[in-house]
Scaffold this motif. Structure first.
Motif, PDB file in Angstrom:
ATOM      1  N   CYS A  20       0.842  -1.076  -0.103  1.00 29.47           N
ATOM      2  CA  CYS A  20      -0.079  -0.075  -0.027  1.00 29.47           C
ATOM      3  C   CYS A  20       0.951   1.405  -0.063  1.00 29.47           C
ATOM      4  N   GLY A  21       2.261   1.236   0.366  1.00 32.02           N
ATOM      5  CA  GLY A  21       2.934   2.247   0.132  1.00 32.02           C
ATOM      6  C   GLY A  21       4.374   2.162  -0.266  1.00 32.02           C
ATOM      7  N   PRO A  22       4.626   1.657  -1.406  1.00 33.02           N
ATOM      8  CA  PRO A  22       5.841   1.137  -1.958  1.00 33.02           C
ATOM      9  C   PRO A  22       6.647   2.529  -2.087  1.00 33.02           C
ATOM     10  N   SER A  23       7.728   2.818  -1.606  1.00 35.72           N
ATOM     11  CA  SER A  23       8.219   4.164  -1.351  1.00 35.72           C
ATOM     12  C   SER A  23       9.592   3.967  -1.789  1.00 35.72           C
ATOM     13  N   ILE A  24      10.242   2.801  -1.815  1.00 37.79           N
ATOM     14  CA  ILE A  24      11.672   2.296  -1.965  1.00 37.79           C
ATOM     15  C   ILE A  24      12.203   3.039  -3.317  1.00 37.79           C
ATOM     16  N   PRO A  25      11.322   2.688  -4.480  1.00 36.54           N
ATOM     17  CA  PRO A  25      11.774   3.254  -5.950  1.00 36.54           C
ATOM     18  C   PRO A  25      12.085   4.753  -5.663  1.00 36.54           C
ATOM     19  N   ARG A  26      11.079   5.493  -5.176  1.00 34.31           N
ATOM     20  CA  ARG A  26      11.440   6.843  -5.278  1.00 34.31           C
ATOM     21  C   ARG A  26      12.586   7.292  -4.290  1.00 34.31           C
ATOM     22  N   MET A  27      12.896   6.609  -3.349  1.00 29.82           N
ATOM     23  CA  MET A  27      13.903   7.139  -2.183  1.00 29.82           C
ATOM     24  C   MET A  27      15.172   6.646  -2.964  1.00 29.82           C
ATOM     25  N   LEU A  28      15.254   5.733  -3.832  1.00 29.50           N
ATOM     26  CA  LEU A  28      16.547   5.423  -4.486  1.00 29.50           C
ATOM     27  C   LEU A  28      16.607   5.938  -6.070  1.00 29.50           C
ATOM     28  N   ARG A  29      15.289   6.786  -6.361  1.00 26.58           N
ATOM     29  CA  ARG A  29      15.502   7.417  -7.662  1.00 26.58           C
ATOM     30  C   ARG A  29      15.615   6.384  -8.786  1.00 26.58           C
ATOM     31  N   VAL A  30      14.854   5.521  -8.899  1.00 30.36           N
ATOM     32  CA  VAL A  30      14.706   4.438  -9.983  1.00 30.36           C
ATOM     33  C   VAL A  30      13.573   4.822 -10.803  1.00 30.36           C
ATOM     34  N   GLY A  31      12.625   5.571 -10.398  1.00 30.56           N
ATOM     35  CA  GLY A  31      11.454   5.707 -11.194  1.00 30.56           C
ATOM     36  C   GLY A  31      10.486   4.431 -11.258  1.00 30.56           C
ATOM     37  N   LYS A  32      10.037   4.256 -12.289  1.00 36.46           N
ATOM     38  CA  LYS A  32       9.045   3.068 -12.850  1.00 36.46           C
ATOM     39  C   LYS A  32       9.386   2.576 -13.944  1.00 36.46           C
ATOM     40  N   PRO A  33      10.715   1.616 -13.892  1.00 38.71           N
ATOM     41  CA  PRO A  33      11.297   0.982 -15.148  1.00 38.71           C
ATOM     42  C   PRO A  33      10.459  -0.101 -15.389  1.00 38.71           C
ATOM     43  N   GLU A  34      10.601  -0.423 -16.751  1.00 37.47           N
ATOM     44  CA  GLU A  34       9.939  -1.493 -17.015  1.00 37.47           C
ATOM     45  C   GLU A  34      10.434  -2.818 -16.330  1.00 37.47           C
ATOM     46  N   VAL A  35       9.845  -3.939 -16.050  1.00 37.28           N
ATOM     47  CA  VAL A  35      10.450  -4.917 -15.186  1.00 37.28           C
ATOM     48  C   VAL A  35      10.638  -6.067 -16.218  1.00 37.28           C
ATOM     49  N   HIS A  36      11.506  -6.715 -16.634  1.00 40.43           N
ATOM     50  CA  HIS A  36      11.870  -7.771 -17.622  1.00 40.43           C
ATOM     51  C   HIS A  36      12.058  -8.916 -16.892  1.00 40.43           C
ATOM     52  N   GLN A  37      11.878 -10.122 -17.640  1.00 39.15           N
ATOM     53  CA  GLN A  37      11.599 -11.689 -17.172  1.00 39.15           C
ATOM     54  C   GLN A  37      12.680 -12.276 -17.932  1.00 39.15           C
ATOM     55  N   CYS A  38      13.398 -13.111 -17.364  1.00 41.96           N
ATOM     56  CA  CYS A  38      14.135 -14.157 -17.809  1.00 41.96           C
ATOM     57  C   CYS A  38      13.752 -15.634 -17.500  1.00 41.96           C
ATOM     58  N   ASP A  39      14.816 -16.639 -17.671  1.00 42.66           N
ATOM     59  CA  ASP A  39      14.224 -18.218 -17.612  1.00 42.66           C
ATOM     60  C   ASP A  39      13.926 -18.163 -16.089  1.00 42.66           C
ATOM     61  N   ALA A  40      14.636 -17.626 -15.289  1.00 45.57           N
ATOM     62  CA  ALA A  40      14.290 -17.729 -13.892  1.00 45.57           C
ATOM     63  C   ALA A  40      13.302 -16.793 -13.330  1.00 45.57           C
ATOM     64  N   GLY A  41      12.805 -15.924 -13.962  1.00 45.45           N
ATOM     65  CA  GLY A  41      11.827 -15.159 -13.416  1.00 45.45           C
ATOM     66  C   GLY A  41      12.105 -13.524 -13.704  1.00 45.45           C
ATOM     67  N   TRP A  42      11.640 -12.869 -12.617  1.00 43.61           N
ATOM     68  CA  TRP A  42      11.558 -11.405 -12.732  1.00 43.61           C
ATOM     69  C   TRP A  42      13.161 -10.955 -12.453  1.00 43.61           C
ATOM     70  N   VAL A  43      13.900 -10.118 -13.401  1.00 44.98           N
ATOM     71  CA  VAL A  43      15.016  -9.510 -13.246  1.00 44.98           C
ATOM     72  C   VAL A  43      14.806  -8.187 -12.476  1.00 44.98           C
ATOM     73  N   PRO A  44      15.584  -8.053 -11.249  1.00 44.51           N
ATOM     74  CA  PRO A  44      15.386  -6.992 -10.436  1.00 44.51           C
ATOM     75  C   PRO A  44      15.972  -5.908 -11.166  1.00 44.51           C
ATOM     76  N   VAL A  45      15.589  -4.754 -10.557  1.00 41.64           N
ATOM     77  CA  VAL A  45      16.013  -3.306 -11.210  1.00 41.64           C
ATOM     78  C   VAL A  45      17.301  -2.773 -10.262  1.00 41.64           C
ATOM     79  N   TYR A  46      18.404  -2.267 -11.183  1.00 38.83           N
ATOM     80  CA  TYR A  46      19.334  -1.805 -10.190  1.00 38.83           C
ATOM     81  C   TYR A  46      19.484  -0.695 -10.295  1.00 38.83           C
TER      82      TYR A  46
END
Length: 269
Positions: free
Chosen positions: A55-81
């Protein structure tokens, strides 16, 4: 492959998993999660943040990563760096919302299913520490996180409080939750412990002081340390800047670094 196998596969290169908990909202749990992650990176560690505060995902803003597109690989979702060196990996519900102003109005089963997917389907790779930023309180979301992470391992929890009795009382219930669910308490952090004047650096105890430390003594928990209210820290989080890199001479830097070092020593032990 079942979710247990997927969880083991995607977490088997993660050395330590730490939950960050708070008994109530507004105590700065996400702030502590962010600064701990940055402090661990400056200590040479590779870190991940799993933001399951639906209900309050604030980590992306605090680390200034915005709203990137989440990609997938064979093992699952690839995290955003969050950095070019790929030392800080993030996965957040905030990445999956079409509109950042959108409210997450979901019933329990849908939340539980998403948390299970978050825990099992993110391809973290090699990490020294995975910090899990949880919602405030003790709810279905916490049980879902524990149920899924236990297929791998949870080292324990860091509890965040402010000095006032209204906050420490809620954290006392969080301690009871940890004991009932057999989660080791790695320590308590007292946040907003005094106010650092931006002009003279003097610290004034606006919200009182010592409540978290006293709670640690009463419950037999480790007291990791206190972090003051610091306008420079608040501004850094608003702008998505690395406070620890920008203000290495501040007392707040010293406090956060000491907490991170104490936590690391506990994990390595």
């Amino acid at each position: 492959m079942d979710s247990s196998g997927e969880c083991d596969r995607n977490l088997h290169q993660v050395k330590h998993v730490v939950l960050v908990l708070s008994g109530k909202g507004g105590v700065g749990k996400s702030t502590i999660t962010t600064e701990l992650a940055l402090a661990l990176i400056h200590a040479g560690k590779k870190v991940g943040i799993l933001d399951v505060d639906l209900c309050g995902p604030s980590i992306p803003r605090m680390l200034r990563v915005g709203k990137p597109e989440v990609h997938q690989c064979d093992a699952g979702w690839v995290p955003v760096y969050a950095d070019p060196q790929q030392q800080l990996a993030i996965m957040s519900i905030g990445f999956l919302l079409e509109d950042s102003d959108e409210a997450v109005i979901w019933r329990g089963p849908k939340k539980t299913a998403l948390i299970g997917q978050f825990v099992s389907d993110v391809a973290w790779g090699e990490l020294d520490v995975l910090l899990v930023d949880t919602p405030p309180g003790t709810s279905d979301e916490h049980l879902a996180v524990l149920e899924n992470l236990r297929k791998h391992r949870v080292d324990g929890a860091v509890l965040v409080t402010t000095p006032q009795a209204v906050s420490t009382g809620d954290v006392r219930r969080e301690i009871t939750f940890c004991k009932k669910t057999a989660v080791k308490i790695l320590g308590i952090v007292e946040n907003m412990s005094g106010f650092v004047c931006p002009h003279c650096s003097e610290c004034s105890n606006i919200f009182s002081k010592g409540g978290g430390e006293e709670l640690a003594k009463l419950t037999g928990s480790v007291f990791l340390g206190s972090v003051p209210l610091d306008p420079l820290l608040a501004a850094s989080l608003e702008e998505g800047q690395d406070f620890l890199q920008a203000f290495p001479d501040s007392s707040t830097y010293t406090a956060i670094s000491q907490i991170a070092n104490t936590l690391l020593s506990s994990l390595d032990a």
